[in-house]
Design a protein around this motif. Structure first.
Motif, PDB file in Angstrom:
ATOM      1  N   PRO A 135      -7.235 -59.532  65.839  1.00  0.00           N
ATOM      2  CA  PRO A 135      -5.932 -58.729  65.806  1.00  0.00           C
ATOM      3  C   PRO A 135      -6.170 -57.092  65.941  1.00  0.00           C
ATOM      4  CG  PRO A 135      -5.645 -60.601  64.682  1.00  0.00           C
ATOM      5  CD  PRO A 135      -7.062 -60.441  65.071  1.00  0.00           C
ATOM      6  N   LEU A 136      -7.181 -56.813  64.794  1.00  0.00           N
ATOM      7  CA  LEU A 136      -7.449 -55.314  64.650  1.00  0.00           C
ATOM      8  C   LEU A 136      -7.864 -54.605  65.995  1.00  0.00           C
ATOM      9  CD1 LEU A 136      -9.627 -54.950  61.479  1.00  0.00           C
ATOM     10  CD2 LEU A 136      -7.261 -54.198  61.851  1.00  0.00           C
ATOM     11  N   LEU A 137      -8.707 -55.284  66.798  1.00  0.00           N
ATOM     12  CA  LEU A 137      -9.004 -54.912  67.952  1.00  0.00           C
ATOM     13  C   LEU A 137      -7.821 -54.736  69.110  1.00  0.00           C
ATOM     14  CD1 LEU A 137     -12.381 -56.534  68.742  1.00  0.00           C
ATOM     15  CD2 LEU A 137     -11.829 -54.377  68.130  1.00  0.00           C
ATOM     16  N   ARG A 138      -6.962 -55.816  69.068  1.00  0.00           N
ATOM     17  CA  ARG A 138      -5.798 -55.572  69.893  1.00  0.00           C
ATOM     18  C   ARG A 138      -4.913 -54.625  69.483  1.00  0.00           C
ATOM     19  NH1 ARG A 138      -3.573 -60.403  68.329  1.00  0.00           N
ATOM     20  NH2 ARG A 138      -5.434 -61.693  69.391  1.00  0.00           N
ATOM     21  N   GLN A 139      -4.837 -54.386  68.047  1.00  0.00           N
ATOM     22  CA  GLN A 139      -3.771 -53.386  67.521  1.00  0.00           C
ATOM     23  C   GLN A 139      -4.242 -51.889  67.812  1.00  0.00           C
ATOM     24  OE1 GLN A 139      -2.226 -54.713  63.947  1.00  0.00           O
ATOM     25  NE2 GLN A 139      -1.807 -52.758  63.275  1.00  0.00           N
ATOM     26  N   SER A 140      -5.633 -51.769  67.887  1.00  0.00           N
ATOM     27  CA  SER A 140      -6.344 -50.508  67.957  1.00  0.00           C
ATOM     28  C   SER A 140      -7.118 -50.433  69.497  1.00  0.00           C
ATOM     29  CB  SER A 140      -7.098 -49.895  67.117  1.00  0.00           C
ATOM     30  OG  SER A 140      -8.098 -50.978  66.663  1.00  0.00           O
ATOM     31  N   SER A 141      -6.879 -49.391  70.163  1.00  0.00           N
ATOM     32  CA  SER A 141      -7.469 -49.416  71.491  1.00  0.00           C
ATOM     33  C   SER A 141      -8.900 -48.780  71.329  1.00  0.00           C
ATOM     34  CB  SER A 141      -6.757 -48.418  72.419  1.00  0.00           C
ATOM     35  OG  SER A 141      -7.345 -48.100  73.528  1.00  0.00           O
ATOM     36  N   VAL A 142     -10.216 -49.685  71.168  1.00  0.00           N
ATOM     37  CA  VAL A 142     -11.591 -49.518  71.030  1.00  0.00           C
ATOM     38  C   VAL A 142     -12.085 -49.402  72.536  1.00  0.00           C
ATOM     39  CG1 VAL A 142     -13.457 -49.976  69.882  1.00  0.00           C
ATOM     40  CG2 VAL A 142     -11.364 -50.087  68.713  1.00  0.00           C
ATOM     41  N   GLN A 143     -13.211 -48.939  72.602  1.00  0.00           N
ATOM     42  CA  GLN A 143     -13.797 -49.021  73.935  1.00  0.00           C
ATOM     43  C   GLN A 143     -14.515 -50.174  74.143  1.00  0.00           C
ATOM     44  OE1 GLN A 143     -16.759 -45.565  74.072  1.00  0.00           O
ATOM     45  NE2 GLN A 143     -15.215 -44.207  74.081  1.00  0.00           N
ATOM     46  N   THR A 144     -14.694 -50.788  75.114  1.00  0.00           N
ATOM     47  CA  THR A 144     -15.094 -52.172  75.549  1.00  0.00           C
ATOM     48  C   THR A 144     -16.397 -52.760  74.885  1.00  0.00           C
ATOM     49  OG1 THR A 144     -14.322 -51.646  77.892  1.00  0.00           O
ATOM     50  CG2 THR A 144     -15.848 -53.735  77.408  1.00  0.00           C
ATOM     51  N   ARG A 145     -17.389 -51.863  74.844  1.00  0.00           N
ATOM     52  CA  ARG A 145     -18.698 -52.230  74.240  1.00  0.00           C
ATOM     53  C   ARG A 145     -18.528 -52.748  72.832  1.00  0.00           C
ATOM     54  NH1 ARG A 145     -24.044 -49.511  76.089  1.00  0.00           N
ATOM     55  NH2 ARG A 145     -22.856 -47.695  75.299  1.00  0.00           N
ATOM     56  N   PRO A 146     -18.152 -51.735  71.850  1.00  0.00           N
ATOM     57  CA  PRO A 146     -17.913 -51.896  70.594  1.00  0.00           C
ATOM     58  C   PRO A 146     -17.078 -53.001  70.308  1.00  0.00           C
ATOM     59  CG  PRO A 146     -17.047 -49.925  71.031  1.00  0.00           C
ATOM     60  CD  PRO A 146     -17.777 -50.345  72.173  1.00  0.00           C
ATOM     61  N   ALA A 147     -15.750 -53.052  71.094  1.00  0.00           N
ATOM     62  CA  ALA A 147     -14.935 -54.162  70.761  1.00  0.00           C
ATOM     63  C   ALA A 147     -15.495 -55.622  71.117  1.00  0.00           C
ATOM     64  CB  ALA A 147     -13.793 -53.924  71.534  1.00  0.00           C
ATOM     65  N   SER A 148     -16.468 -55.835  72.291  1.00  0.00           N
ATOM     66  CA  SER A 148     -17.203 -56.956  72.656  1.00  0.00           C
ATOM     67  C   SER A 148     -18.055 -57.314  71.486  1.00  0.00           C
ATOM     68  CB  SER A 148     -17.508 -56.597  73.988  1.00  0.00           C
ATOM     69  OG  SER A 148     -18.560 -58.002  74.355  1.00  0.00           O
ATOM     70  N   ILE A 149     -19.058 -56.423  70.889  1.00  0.00           N
ATOM     71  CA  ILE A 149     -19.849 -56.817  70.011  1.00  0.00           C
ATOM     72  C   ILE A 149     -18.972 -57.432  68.796  1.00  0.00           C
ATOM     73  CG2 ILE A 149     -21.445 -55.691  68.331  1.00  0.00           C
ATOM     74  CD1 ILE A 149     -22.236 -53.647  70.519  1.00  0.00           C
ATOM     75  N   LEU A 150     -18.124 -56.517  68.235  1.00  0.00           N
ATOM     76  CA  LEU A 150     -17.353 -57.285  67.097  1.00  0.00           C
ATOM     77  C   LEU A 150     -16.660 -58.624  67.456  1.00  0.00           C
ATOM     78  CD1 LEU A 150     -15.690 -53.769  66.017  1.00  0.00           C
ATOM     79  CD2 LEU A 150     -17.416 -55.162  64.625  1.00  0.00           C
ATOM     80  N   LYS A 151     -16.044 -58.908  68.852  1.00  0.00           N
ATOM     81  CA  LYS A 151     -15.521 -60.003  68.854  1.00  0.00           C
ATOM     82  C   LYS A 151     -16.366 -61.072  68.729  1.00  0.00           C
ATOM     83  CE  LYS A 151     -14.166 -60.847  73.012  1.00  0.00           C
ATOM     84  NZ  LYS A 151     -13.393 -61.045  74.300  1.00  0.00           N
ATOM     85  N   TRP A 152     -17.623 -60.840  69.638  1.00  0.00           N
ATOM     86  CA  TRP A 152     -18.639 -62.087  69.701  1.00  0.00           C
ATOM     87  C   TRP A 152     -19.168 -62.369  68.191  1.00  0.00           C
ATOM     88  CZ3 TRP A 152     -20.799 -64.996  73.400  1.00  0.00           C
ATOM     89  CH2 TRP A 152     -20.424 -65.194  74.442  1.00  0.00           C
TER      90      TRP A 152
END
Length: 618
Positions: A135-152
Motif C-alpha cells: 500500500p505504501l508503494l501504491r500510495q507514493s510514486s517510487v522508481q521501479t527498482r527500489p519499489a521492486s526490491i522492497l516488494k520482493w
C-alpha cells in the motif's frame, strides 16, 4: 456488540471506511486502520474479537495471512529481477542473518528482554510485510527498482521471519526438555520441513497450471478451486511444521505467477479485492484485540529499542547486505529507511507469546505489546515520510498523474504534444514503428510494442500513468485495451473515442468500452475528418474573473471541450456521461477548428492597430 454478525459488519465498515478515508486524504491506510481498531476495541470497548470468535480467531487470522501472502506471490514475476535480483537475493540471505542478529542484540541490550525472547523476537523482526509495504508503494510514486526490491523483500521475508521464530522456539523448547540439545538437532529437520512445504506449494501450482488451461475446471469454479487449494496447502503444510504453511503458499503464488497461466488474468481483480478486504479486516481485528494489560510493559527502554530499530538495525542490515552491489547509494539509503511491519509480525508474536509463557519465559507477554508498538512506530515513521525521503534521495517517480495513449495517429500526436507542453507525463504506445515516426519527430516519449502483450508490463513502467486513452483506428481494439486496463487503472480512468455508428453501438456493449471522450461522443471517423480540416487542440486558463462560461463564449459553439487539467496535474475528462466541475486555476483543453485561431489572430491584430491609433498624438 453481542451479535457475531454485527461485529463482522462493524469490522468491515471500519476497515473499508479507513481505506476510503486514506484514499481521500492521502494518509497511510494502515495507520487509520490501526486507529479505528484501537478505538473500537480497548478505548470504546465496542467489541472484543477474542470473545466474539473464541478459538476460531487464530485460524481465521492464519488463513487470512496465507491468502494475503499467496496474492502477493502472484505479483512476483522473475522478469522484475533483471535489475534488482542481486539486491533481493542479498536481503533474503545476508539481510536475514544480519537483521536477526542485530534485532536480537537490540532486544537484549536495549529493551531488556531475556535472551530466548530476544532471539525469537529478533527472528520475527526480519519481516517487513507486504500488507503495509505494497500500500505504501501504491500510495507514493517510487522508481521501479527500489519499489521492486522492497516488494520482493516484503513477500519473500515474511515466511522466512516466521521460520526464524520457529527455529528459535523449537531450540529453546528442546533445551527445556533436554538441556544438552544442540542447534544442529533442531535446524536440519526444520529446514527439511520448510523444503517439503515449498515442494507441496510448487506441486499445487503445477496442478493448477495443468488443469485450468485444459478446461478441467469451469470458469465459475476457478476462483473457488484456487482459494480452496491455497487454504488446503496452508493447513497441510502447517501440520508438517508450525508456520511452514506460509512458505508453501508463498512458493505456490510465485510459481503460478511464472507459469504463464493465461486464465489467471481474469481473476486478478477478484484476488486483489479479496486482499484488500482481508488486510482491512485483519488489521481491525488485531488492533481491537489489544488489551491495556498488554501495554503496561511498555517503558522508556522499549522506546529506545524502537529508535534503535528505526535508525540502527534496519539501516545497518540493508547497507551491510548491499555492500559491493550495483545498487546506487541513494536507492540503498531509501531501502534502508523503508521497513514497515504489519500483520505477520503481530500474528506470529501473539502466537509465540503464549508458547513462551508455557516454557516459563515470563517476558513472553511483552511480545504482544511490543509487536504492536513496532508496527505503529514503523508505519507512522515510514508512512508519513516515504514521499519526503523519496524526494530527498531522488528516487521519486513522476509526481504528476501521467497519460498513456494507445495508438499513434495525427490526433493522438497532437493531444500528446499539448499535454507534454503542460508538463504532464505522456507515453504513446504503438506496435508499428512507422506510425511512431511522428512521435519521434516531435520528441514525444513513445514505446514500440503491443500494449496488450504481457512483456509490456515488464519493459514499460506503467506506474506513473493514471489515465489511459485508447485511440487507434480500430474501435473494437480500443474497447479491448480499455477493458484490459480497467481493473489496473480504474474503470473511470480508461477512455476511448466515441462510437462511429449505431452498428458499433450494438456490437460493443457499454460495459466493455472505455468512457467515450467528448460530450458529443466523437468517433474515430469524425476525429480523422476534423484533423484533415485543420482542427487543433487549444488550452485556456480559468480564473476567478474568466470562468468556464466566458471560455465557451470565446471559443464558440464548434469548440469541443476534452478535459480539465487541475493545478495538481489531475485530469478530468468531458465525456458523454460526465461533465467535470470547473474551478479557478484549471486549464481547459479544447478541440477547435483552425479558423478559430485565425479569427482570434485577426481580432488581436485589429485591437493592436486600434490601440496604436489611440496612442498617436493629436
Amino acid at each position: 456488540m453481542d451479535s457475531p454478525a454485527l461485529v463482522i459488519a462493524a469490522i468491515g465498515a471500519l476497515g473499508i471506511g479507513a481505506q476510503w478515508i486514506a484514499w481521500r486524504t492521502g494518509w497511510p491506510a494502515i495507520v487509520l486502520m490501526l486507529i479505528a481498531g484501537f478505538l473500537a476495541g480497548p478505548i470504546l470497548n465496542l467489541f472484543s474479537p477474542e470473545e466474539t470468535f473464541g478459538s476460531l480467531l487464530e485460524p481465521m487470522i492464519g488463513i487470512g495471512v496465507a491468502l494475503i501472502l499467496f496474492e502477493g506471490g502472484l505479483s512476483l514475476d522473475f522478469r522484475e529481477l533483471r535489475h534488482s535480483g542481486s539486491a533481493v537475493w542479498r536481503l533474503a540471505t545476508i539481510g536475514v542473518a544480519v537483521g536477526w542478529a542485530l534485532g536480537s542484540l537490540a532486544g537484549y541490550g536495549i529493551a531488556g528482554l531475556v535472551w530466548p525472547v530476544a532471539i525469537l523476537f529478533g527472528g520475527i523482526l526480519v519481516v517487513t510485510g507486504p500488507t503495509v509495504v505494497l500500500p505504501l508503494l501504491r500510495q507514493s510514486s517510487v522508481q521501479t527498482r527500489p519499489a521492486s526490491i522492497l516488494k520482493w523483500e516484503a513477500i519473500v521475508n515474511d515466511p522466512t521471519g516466521a521460520l526464524c521464530a520457529v527455529i528459535a522456539y523449537e531450540y529453546f523448547r528442546r533445551i527445556s526438555e533436554s538441556p544438552g540439545a544442540s542447534l544442529f538437532e533442531v535446524v536440519p529437520p526444520l529446514i527439511f520441513a520448510a523444503a517439503l512445504s515449498g515442494l507441496i506449494g510448487y506441486c499445487a501450482a503445477w496442478l493448477i497450471s495443468y488443469l485450468f488451461p485444459r478446461g478441467a475446471v469451469p470458469e465459475y469454479l476457478k476462483v473457488p478451486v484456487l482459494f480452496s487449494m491455497v487454504i488446503a496447502v496452508f493447513v497441510v503444510s502447517n501440520m508438517i511444521e508450525h508456520e511452514a504453511g506460509l512458505v508453501a503458499v508463498t512458493v505456490m503464488g510465485v510459481a503460478l505467477a511464472n507459469m504463464d497461466v493465461s486464465s489467471l488474468r481474469s481473476i486478478h481483480p477478484f484476488k486483489e479485492n479479496i486482499a484488500v478486504l482481508l488486510v482491512s479486516g485483519i488489521f481491525i481485528v488485531l488492533s481491537a484485540s489489544l488489551n491495556w494489560e498488554d501495554l503496561q510493559y511498555l517503558n522508556w527502554r522499549f522506546a529506545a529499542f524502537l529508535v534503535a530499530l528505526l535508525f540502527l538495525v534496519r539501516p545497518a542490515t540493508v547497507l551491510i547486505s548491499l555492500l559491493g552491489s550495483p545498487i546506487p547509494w541513494n536507492e540503498r539509503l531509501f531501502v534502508a529507511w523503508i521497513a514497515p511491519r504489519g500483520i505477520v509480525l503481530v500474528a506470529i508474536s501473539g502466537l509465540f507469546a503464549l508458547r513462551l509463557n508455557e516454557l516459563g519465559y515470563g517476558d513472553g507477554n511483552v511480545l504482544i505489546g511490543l509487536s504492536f508498538a513496532v508496527v505503529v512506530a514503523t508505519i507512522v515513521a515510514h508512512g508519513f515520510t516515504v514521499d519526503l525521503v523519496a524526494k530527498l534521495l531522488k528516487v521519486k517517480g513522476a509526481t504528476r498523474p501521467g497519460l498513456i495513449i494507445a495508438g499513434s495517429t495525427s490526433w493522438t500526436i497532437a493531444l500528446a504534444k499539448q499535454m507534454h507542453e503542460l508538463k504532464t507525463p505522456v507515453m504513446i504506445v504503438d506496435s508499428s514503428w512507422q506510425r511512431l515516426a511522428a512521435a519521434r519527430r516531435e520528441g514525444l516519449p513513445f514505446y514500440h510494442g503491443e500494449i496488450l502483450n504481457e512483456a509490456t508490463e515488464h519493459n514499460l513502467d506503467l506506474n506513473p500513468y493514471q489515465v489511459l486513452v485508447a485511440a487507434t483506428e480500430n474501435e473494437a481494439y480500443n474497447a479491448l485495451v480499455c477493458n484490459e486496463f480497467a481493473h489496473e487503472i480504474g474503470r473511470d480512468s480508461v477512455y476511448q473515442l466515441g462510437e462511429a455508428s449505431d452498428d458499433d453501438r450494438r456490437a460493443l456493449p457499454e460495459s466493455l468500452r472505455g468512457r467515450a471522450l467528448f460530450t458529443s461522443g466523437f468517433g474515430v471517423t469524425e476525429v480523422e475528418e476534423r484533423q484533415q480540416e485543420g482542427w487543433t487542440f487549444r488550452r485556456t486558463k480559468l480564473t476567478e474573473e474568466f470562468t468556464i462560461d466566458d471560455a465557451r463564449e470565446k471559443l464558440g459553439d464548434k469548440a469541443q471541450m476534452l478535459l480539465l487539467l487541475r493545478e495538481n496535474g489531475a485530469m478530468r475528462f468531458f465525456t458523454h456521461a460526465a461533465k467535470p466541475e470547473p474551478r479557478p486555476g484549471d486549464i481547459v483543453i479544447t478541440y477547435s477548428p483552425q479558423q478559430l485561431k485565425r479569427a482570434e489572430a485577426e481580432t488581436a491584430r485589429r485591437e493592436a492597430e486600434a490601440n496604436a491609433g489611440k496612442a498617436k498624438p493629436a
